[in-house]
Motif scaffolding. Structure first.
Motif, PDB file in Angstrom:
ATOM      1  N   ILE A 142     -60.215  -4.592 -79.184  1.00  0.00           N
ATOM      2  CA  ILE A 142     -59.977  -3.487 -80.110  1.00  0.00           C
ATOM      3  C   ILE A 142     -61.014  -3.540 -81.209  1.00  0.00           C
ATOM      4  CG2 ILE A 142     -57.508  -3.314 -79.636  1.00  0.00           C
ATOM      5  CD1 ILE A 142     -56.953  -4.890 -82.130  1.00  0.00           C
ATOM      6  N   GLU A 143     -61.343  -2.389 -81.747  1.00  0.00           N
ATOM      7  CA  GLU A 143     -62.441  -2.291 -82.711  1.00  0.00           C
ATOM      8  C   GLU A 143     -61.980  -2.519 -84.144  1.00  0.00           C
ATOM      9  OE1 GLU A 143     -66.407  -1.810 -83.786  1.00  0.00           O
ATOM     10  OE2 GLU A 143     -65.507  -1.953 -81.784  1.00  0.00           O
ATOM     11  N   GLU A 179     -49.382   1.728 -74.970  1.00  0.00           N
ATOM     12  CA  GLU A 179     -47.932   1.703 -74.778  1.00  0.00           C
ATOM     13  C   GLU A 179     -47.464   0.450 -74.053  1.00  0.00           C
ATOM     14  OE1 GLU A 179     -44.432   4.574 -72.875  1.00  0.00           O
ATOM     15  OE2 GLU A 179     -46.525   4.825 -72.293  1.00  0.00           O
ATOM     16  N   LYS A 180     -48.267  -0.018 -73.082  1.00  0.00           N
ATOM     17  CA  LYS A 180     -47.813  -1.106 -72.217  1.00  0.00           C
ATOM     18  C   LYS A 180     -48.183  -2.486 -72.728  1.00  0.00           C
ATOM     19  CE  LYS A 180     -48.386   1.940 -68.200  1.00  0.00           C
ATOM     20  NZ  LYS A 180     -49.134   2.176 -66.952  1.00  0.00           N
ATOM     21  N   LEU A 181     -49.257  -2.601 -73.516  1.00  0.00           N
ATOM     22  CA  LEU A 181     -49.727  -3.920 -73.946  1.00  0.00           C
ATOM     23  C   LEU A 181     -49.741  -4.100 -75.457  1.00  0.00           C
ATOM     24  CD1 LEU A 181     -52.705  -4.412 -71.447  1.00  0.00           C
ATOM     25  CD2 LEU A 181     -50.434  -5.418 -71.325  1.00  0.00           C
ATOM     26  N   ILE A 182     -50.424  -3.187 -76.163  1.00  0.00           N
ATOM     27  CA  ILE A 182     -50.625  -3.386 -77.604  1.00  0.00           C
ATOM     28  C   ILE A 182     -49.305  -3.247 -78.358  1.00  0.00           C
ATOM     29  CG2 ILE A 182     -51.827  -2.539 -79.650  1.00  0.00           C
ATOM     30  CD1 ILE A 182     -54.114  -1.687 -77.862  1.00  0.00           C
ATOM     31  N   ALA A 183     -48.525  -2.193 -78.072  1.00  0.00           N
ATOM     32  CA  ALA A 183     -47.241  -2.014 -78.758  1.00  0.00           C
ATOM     33  C   ALA A 183     -46.282  -3.177 -78.497  1.00  0.00           C
ATOM     34  CB  ALA A 183     -46.610  -0.677 -78.347  1.00  0.00           C
ATOM     35  N   ILE A 237     -44.259  -8.601 -75.671  1.00  0.00           N
ATOM     36  CA  ILE A 237     -45.080  -9.624 -75.016  1.00  0.00           C
ATOM     37  C   ILE A 237     -45.297 -10.765 -75.995  1.00  0.00           C
ATOM     38  CG2 ILE A 237     -47.328 -10.115 -73.984  1.00  0.00           C
ATOM     39  CD1 ILE A 237     -47.477  -7.213 -73.133  1.00  0.00           C
ATOM     40  N   PRO A 238     -44.836 -11.965 -75.704  1.00  0.00           N
ATOM     41  CA  PRO A 238     -45.007 -13.069 -76.657  1.00  0.00           C
ATOM     42  C   PRO A 238     -46.471 -13.466 -76.801  1.00  0.00           C
ATOM     43  CG  PRO A 238     -44.116 -13.867 -74.573  1.00  0.00           C
ATOM     44  CD  PRO A 238     -44.121 -12.379 -74.475  1.00  0.00           C
ATOM     45  N   VAL A 239     -46.869 -13.687 -78.049  1.00  0.00           N
ATOM     46  CA  VAL A 239     -48.237 -14.101 -78.355  1.00  0.00           C
ATOM     47  C   VAL A 239     -48.204 -15.591 -78.640  1.00  0.00           C
ATOM     48  CG1 VAL A 239     -50.213 -13.736 -79.873  1.00  0.00           C
ATOM     49  CG2 VAL A 239     -48.699 -11.827 -79.316  1.00  0.00           C
ATOM     50  N   ALA A 289     -55.245 -11.939 -82.730  1.00  0.00           N
ATOM     51  CA  ALA A 289     -54.213 -12.198 -81.722  1.00  0.00           C
ATOM     52  C   ALA A 289     -54.389 -11.298 -80.505  1.00  0.00           C
ATOM     53  CB  ALA A 289     -52.833 -11.996 -82.348  1.00  0.00           C
ATOM     54  N   ILE A 290     -54.663 -10.021 -80.730  1.00  0.00           N
ATOM     55  CA  ILE A 290     -54.795  -9.081 -79.604  1.00  0.00           C
ATOM     56  C   ILE A 290     -56.069  -9.360 -78.817  1.00  0.00           C
ATOM     57  CG2 ILE A 290     -55.039  -6.640 -79.006  1.00  0.00           C
ATOM     58  CD1 ILE A 290     -53.236  -5.966 -81.329  1.00  0.00           C
ATOM     59  N   GLN A 291     -57.157  -9.692 -79.525  1.00  0.00           N
ATOM     60  CA  GLN A 291     -58.409  -9.960 -78.811  1.00  0.00           C
ATOM     61  C   GLN A 291     -58.343 -11.268 -78.032  1.00  0.00           C
ATOM     62  OE1 GLN A 291     -61.583  -9.646 -81.688  1.00  0.00           O
ATOM     63  NE2 GLN A 291     -61.733  -7.432 -81.409  1.00  0.00           N
ATOM     64  N   GLU A 292     -57.626 -12.262 -78.557  1.00  0.00           N
ATOM     65  CA  GLU A 292     -57.461 -13.509 -77.796  1.00  0.00           C
ATOM     66  C   GLU A 292     -56.656 -13.280 -76.520  1.00  0.00           C
ATOM     67  OE1 GLU A 292     -55.799 -16.556 -80.192  1.00  0.00           O
ATOM     68  OE2 GLU A 292     -57.663 -16.938 -81.305  1.00  0.00           O
TER      69      GLU A 292
END
Length: 825
Positions: free
Chosen positions: A523-524, A552-556, A815-817, A515-518
C-alpha cells in the motif's frame, strides 16, 4: 528575621537578572527594527545592490545587469530609484568612466521611453523588458563602434547577447526585487520566484569577483554561505539548485570559477541530506564537498585556501540567527516552518469560523427566548387586565347612563363585578345561556339586567374571537421558538465540530502501513482521521487495481484485528488504469443492520397511491423508516404525503431533533393552505449501535414488533398533521433485539380486513402465523391476506413496511497480524 532577610536579598537578584534579560531583548529588538528601517524602508539596500550589480561582469566584458535593475526598481519603488541609480553609477565607475557614463545615458533614455510607453499603453510592464532589450542592444553597438571605429559581426553578436540577457534579467528582477525589499510577506514563494531570487542573489555576488582578503576570495565565501543557508532551510533539492545556479552565473562571469559550480552543487546536495544534524550537519556537508572536489581538482595550496574559505563561510553560517532562517523558511513550501505557518493560519480561520457560527447559534437562541411564551404570573395578570377591559366596555354601554350607577359601582363594587364576571363565565361555557338562579339574583340586583346580559353576550363574541386569535399567535410563537432553538442547537454542535482538529496519528499510520506491508500487501499511503471506538475513519491509497477485492477481503479484516473492532470498506474509488492509484475509505461497522421490505397498492389497483414511504440512513448512525398517508386518494393525496416525507428527510438530515422536525412540518402543512388536506406520519428511528427505537406516530395506525412468538403493539394518539398548529408529539421508545421484525402499515392495511370486529387481534394473529422472517415476504403475505379478506378488492391505498434487525456480521473474518498488539485508541 530570617523571612525579612529572604524577602530583601532574593528578589534583588531576580530583579537584576530579569532586568538584564529584558533590557538585552529590548536592545536586540530595537537594533533589528532600526536595521530594517535603514535598509528596507529607507531603501539603502538598493544602493548596495546597485553598487554590486553596476560592477558585475559576464564573459569579462558584458555588463547587462545595470539597466534591468534600474528599470525594475523604477517600476516597483519609484521613490527609491535615485538611490539605485547612484549605486549603479558608483559601481560602474570602479570599472571605468566609460561604463559609468554608459549606465547614466542608458538610464536617461529609459526614463524617456518609459514616458512614451505610459502615453501609448497602460500595461507598461509588458513592454518594459522589450525596451530594455532595445536600449542595451543599441548601447552595446554604439560602444563597440566607438571602441573599434566600425561595426563587426562579433560586436553585433555580443550586443545581441547582452540585449537578450538584459531582457531576461528584467523579467527576473521584476519577480525577485519585491521579495528583497518588502519587509512583511504572507504568501508562499513559488518555484519560479525562488529561482529568480537565487539568480538575483548570485548576480549581486558577481559584483564581488576580484575582491580578496589575505588571498581569500569574497565571492567564494559568500556563495558557499548562500548554499549553506538554503540547504539548511529547504533541504537537498533547493540547496543543490542554489549551488548549480550560483556556480553557473559565477562561471559565466569568470571561466576560472567553472569548477566552483561542482563544489557548490555537491555541497548543496550533501548539506540538504545532512540537515537533520542541524547546522553542524549542513556545515559538515560543505567540508566533505570541499575536500572531495578540491582533491579531484587542483589540490595542493588551492585546497588549503578553499578549506579556509569554507571555514569562514561556516563561521558566518553558525553566527546567522535562527530568527532569520525561520523567517525565510516560512515562505518556502515543504519546510516545517511553512507547514506550521499554514496550520496556524488554518487554525485561525477555523476558530474565526467556529466563533461566527457560535455567535449565530447564540442569536437564534436569543430569538427563541424572545418568542417563548410569557410566564404564568404574567399570563394571569394579562388575563385580569383583559377581563377588566371587557367589563369596562359593557358598563360603558349600559351602566354609564343608569341612575343606580352610584349604588352599584361605588357602594357595591365587588358584588356587581362578581355578578358580571359569573354571567360572562356561564355564557362562555354554555354558549350564551345563564342559569335561572343566577338570572333571578341578577334581576334583583340590576334594574337593567336584560340590557346588561345582552351587552355581555355581544361583547363576549368579540372577546372569544380575540382570545382565539391570541392563542393562535402564542402557539405560533412557541412553534417558532422551538424551531429557532433547534437551529441554534444544530449550529452550536456544528461550531464544536469545526473546532475538533484532525488528531495527529503519525505513529499509528506507520504501524498500520508496516503491518499490512509485512503481510505481503503493498500500500502506498495511510491517512487516519479518527480512531474513536465505533467511529473509525481511515483512508488508504493502493498503487494497483487487480479487481479481486483486496480491500474487502484482506485489508479490512487486517484492520479489524489491529483496531479490535469490525472495519468495513465504506467507499472505494477504483482507477480506470491498471498502473494508477486506487483509494479506499474504511469505517467502523455498525453493531446492527436493518433489512427492509415493502408492499404497497393503490386504491382499485390504480397507479398513484395516496400513501408514501421512505427509508433513510442518516449520517448519525441512525436508520429512519416512515409512512405518510395523505387525506383521500389519488394524485392530491400522493403529493401531500410525498411532500411530508421529503420535508422530514431534509430536516432530519440537517441534525434537528425528531420532535422539532415533526412540529415544523406540521406548521408548514397547517399554514400553507386553507383546504382541508391532512397527512398522517408514522416514523421509527432506529439506533444502529444499540438497536433502540423511537416511534413518533401522528394520526397513524399501530405498529407491531414480532419477537419469536411474541407480538407487541406500538400505539400513540395524535391527530393527523395539518389540523392543529400546535400539538404535543407522543414519543414511544422500545428496545429491539437481533431477529426482531418491525412491521409498520397504513390504515388501508390495518383497517382493511372485511367482517372483522377487532382489527388489532386479527392482525396480531396473522403476524404470529407467519412462517418466514424475510422482510419482503412478510410484507407481501400481510398485503395478500388483507386483499384476500376483501375478495380481491382494494378499497383504499395500502402500504406495509417491514424491517428485520440483526447483528452486523462481516462477510470476512478478521485476519490476525502476527506480533502486533491491538492498537490503543
Amino acid at each position: 528575621m530570617e523571612k525579612v532577610e529572604r524577602d530583601i536579598i532574593d528578589p534583588i537578584g531576580e530583579v537584576d537578572f530579569g532586568k538584564s534579560r529584558d533590557s538585552f531583548s529590548s536592545f536586540v529588538h530595537k537594533f533589528n527594527t532600526k536595521l530594517e528601517s535603514f535598509f528596507l524602508v529607507k531603501g539603502y539596500l538598493l544602493l548596495i545592490i546597485g553598487f554590486l550589480l553596476g560592477r558585475a561582469l559576464i564573459l569579462g566584458q558584458l555588463t547587462p545587469f545595470a539597466l534591468p535593475f534600474f528599470a525594475a526598481v523604477y517600476l516597483s519603488r519609484k521613490d527609491k530609484a535615485p538611490l539605485a541609480l547612484i549605486g549603479l553609477i558608483a559601481g560602474a565607475a570602479t570599472l571605468g568612466i566609460t561604463e559609468a557614463a554608459s549606465n547614466f545615458v542608458l538610464s536617461f533614455f529609459f526614463l524617456i521611453s518609459y514616458k512614451i510607453i505610459l502615453n501609448w499603453k497602460s500595461k507598461e510592464q509588458q513592454l518594459v523588458p522589450v525596451f530594455v532589450f532595445g536600449l542595451v542592444f543599441l548601447g552595446s553597438l554604439v560602444k563597440a563602434y566607438l571602441l573599434t571605429n566600425g561595426f563587426t559581426l562579433y560586436g553585433g553578436m555580443l550586443a545581441f547577447v547582452e540585449g537578450s540577457l538584459g531582457y531576461i534579467l528584467t523579467l527576473i528582477f521584476l519577480q525577485s526585487l519585491p521579495l528583497m525589499t518588502v519587509n512583511k510577506r504572507r504568501q508562499a514563494l513559488k518555484t519560479e520566484e525562488i529561482v529568480c531570487l537565487i539568480i538575483m542573489l548570485a548576480s549581486i555576488m558577481t559584483g564581488t569577483i576580484g575582491w580578496a582578503v589575505y588571498g581569500l576570495s569574497i565571492e567564494h565565501i559568500m556563495s558557499r554561505y548562500l548554499v549553506l543557508v538554503f540547504s539548511f532551510i529547504a533541504g537537498a533539492t533547493i540547496g543543490s539548485t542554489v549551488g548549480v545556479v550560483t556556480g553557473l552565473i559565477f562561471s559565466l562571469a569568470s571561466i576560472s570559477s567553472f569548477y566552483h559550480m561542482s563544489l557548490l552543487a555537491f555541497s548543496g546536495l550533501l548539506g540538504g541530506l545532512l540537515k537533520e544534524g542541524k547546522k553542524i550537519g549542513v556545515a559538515l556537508g560543505l567540508f566533505i564537498a570541499t575536500l572531495l572536489i578540491g582533491m579531484y581538482g587542483e589540490g595542493g595550496g588551492v585546497l588549503s585556501v578553499s578549506l579556509m574559505e569554507t571555514t569562514i563561510a561556516v563561521f558566518l553560517f553558525l553566527l546567522t540567527p535562527k530568527s532569520l532562517t525561520s523567517r525565510i523558511a516560512k515562505h518556502i513550501p515543504g519546510t516545517a516552518e511553512y507547514s506550521q505557518e499554514q496550520q496556524q493560519y488554518m487554525r485561525k480561520m477555523r476558530d474565526v469560523t467556529a466563533q461566527r457560527v457560535s455567535q449565530f447559534s447564540n442569536v437564534f437562541q436569543a430569538l427563541s427566548k424572545s418568542f417563548s411564551s410569557p410566564n404564568i404570573s404574567e399570563m394571569i395578570e394579562e388575563e385580569d387586565k383583559e377581563l377588566d377591559y371587557f367589563l369596562s366596555n359593557v358598563t360603558e354601554k349600559t351602566c354609564q347612563t343608569c341612575f343606580r350607577k352610584e349604588h352599584c359601582w361605588a357602594r357595591n363594587f365587588n358584588t356587581t363585578y362578581d355578578y358580571m364576571k359569573d354571567i360572562m363565565t356561564e355564557m362562555a361555557d354554555t354558549g350564551g345561556n345563564i342559569s335561572p338562579s343566577l338570572s333571578r339574583e341578577w334581576d334583583k340586583h340590576c334594574t337593567r339586567s336584560k340590557k346588561v346580559t345582552d351587552a355581555i353576550h355581544q361583547e363576549l363574541t368579540l372577546y372569544q374571537a380575540n382570545q382565539k386569535l391570541k392563542k393562535q399567535v402564542q402557539e405560533s410563537r412557541k412553534l417558532v421558538a422551538d424551531q429557532l432553538l433547534g437551529v441554534s442547537e444544530v449550529m452550536g454542535d456544528f461550531a464544536k465540530e469545526i473546532q475538533r482538529e484532525r488528531e495527529n496519528h503519525y505513529k499509528q499510520e506507520e504501524l498500520i502501513l508496516e503491518a499490512i506491508q509485512e503481510f505481503g500487501i503493498h500500500i502506498e499511503n495511510v491517512e487516519i482521521y479518527s480512531l474513536e471506538q465505533g467511529n473509525v475513519d481511515i483512508d488508504i491509497t493502493i498503487p494497483y487495481n487487480t479487481g479481486y477485492g483486496e480491500c474487502e477481503k484482506l485489508i479490512a479484516p487486517m484492520l479489524s484485528d489491529i483496531l479490535g473492532e469490525t472495519i468495513i470498506v465504506n467507499k472505494e474509488e477504483v482507477s480506470e488504469y491498471s498502473n494508477d492509484y486506487s483509494h479506499a475509505t474504511f469505517r467502523s461497522a455498525k453493531a446492527y443492520t436493518v433489512e427492509t421490505g415493502v408492499a404497497h397498492a393503490a386504491k382499485d389497483g390504480g397507479f398513484i397511491s395516496g400513501d408514501s414511504y421512505s427509508t433513510i440512513e442518516l449520517g448519525l448512525g441512525k436508520y429512519a423508516m416512515a409512512i405518510s398517508d395523505g387525506m383521500g386518494n389519488g394524485k392530491r393525496a400522493h403529493v401531500e404525503s410525498e411532500e411530508t416525507l421529503q420535508l422530514l428527510q431534509k430536516i432530519l438530515q440537517s441534525g434537528i431533533e425528531e420532535q422539532v422536525a415533526i412540529k415544523s412540518i406540521n406548521s408548514i402543512l397547517s399554514l400553507r393552505t386553507t383546504d382541508e388536506i391532512f397527512s398522517t406520519l408514522d416514523l421509527a428511528m432506529i439506533d444502529l449501535q444499540n438497536a433502540a427505537v423511537k416511534f413518533l406516530k401522528i394520526g397513524s395506525t399501530p405498529s407491531f414488533i414480532k419477537r419469536g412468538s411474541k407480538i407487541m403493539k406500538i400505539q400513540a394518539s395524535n391527530l393527523p398533521m395539518g389540523i392543529l398548529q400546535e400539538f404535543d408529539v407522543d414519543v414511544v421508545s422500545e428496545q429491539l433485539k437481533a431477529g426482531d421484525l418491525l412491521i409498520m402499515m397504513s390504515d388501508g392495511v390495518f383497517e382493511g380486513p372485511k367482517h372483522v370486529e377487532n382489527f388489532e387481534i386479527w392482525m396480531k394473529r396473522k403476524i404470529k402465523e407467519l412462517k418466514t422472517e424475510n422482510p419482503q415476504e412478510v410484507a407481501d403475505l400481510i398485503m395478500e391476506e388483507v386483499i384476500r379478506s376483501r375478495l380481491g378488492l382494494i378499497e383504499d391505498d395500502m402500504t406495509v413496511l417491514v424491517a428485520k434487525i440483526d447483528h452486523n456480521i462481516p462477510k470476512w473474518a478478521s485476519i490476525p497480524v502476527k506480533g502486533f498488539k491491538q492498537m490503543a485508541n
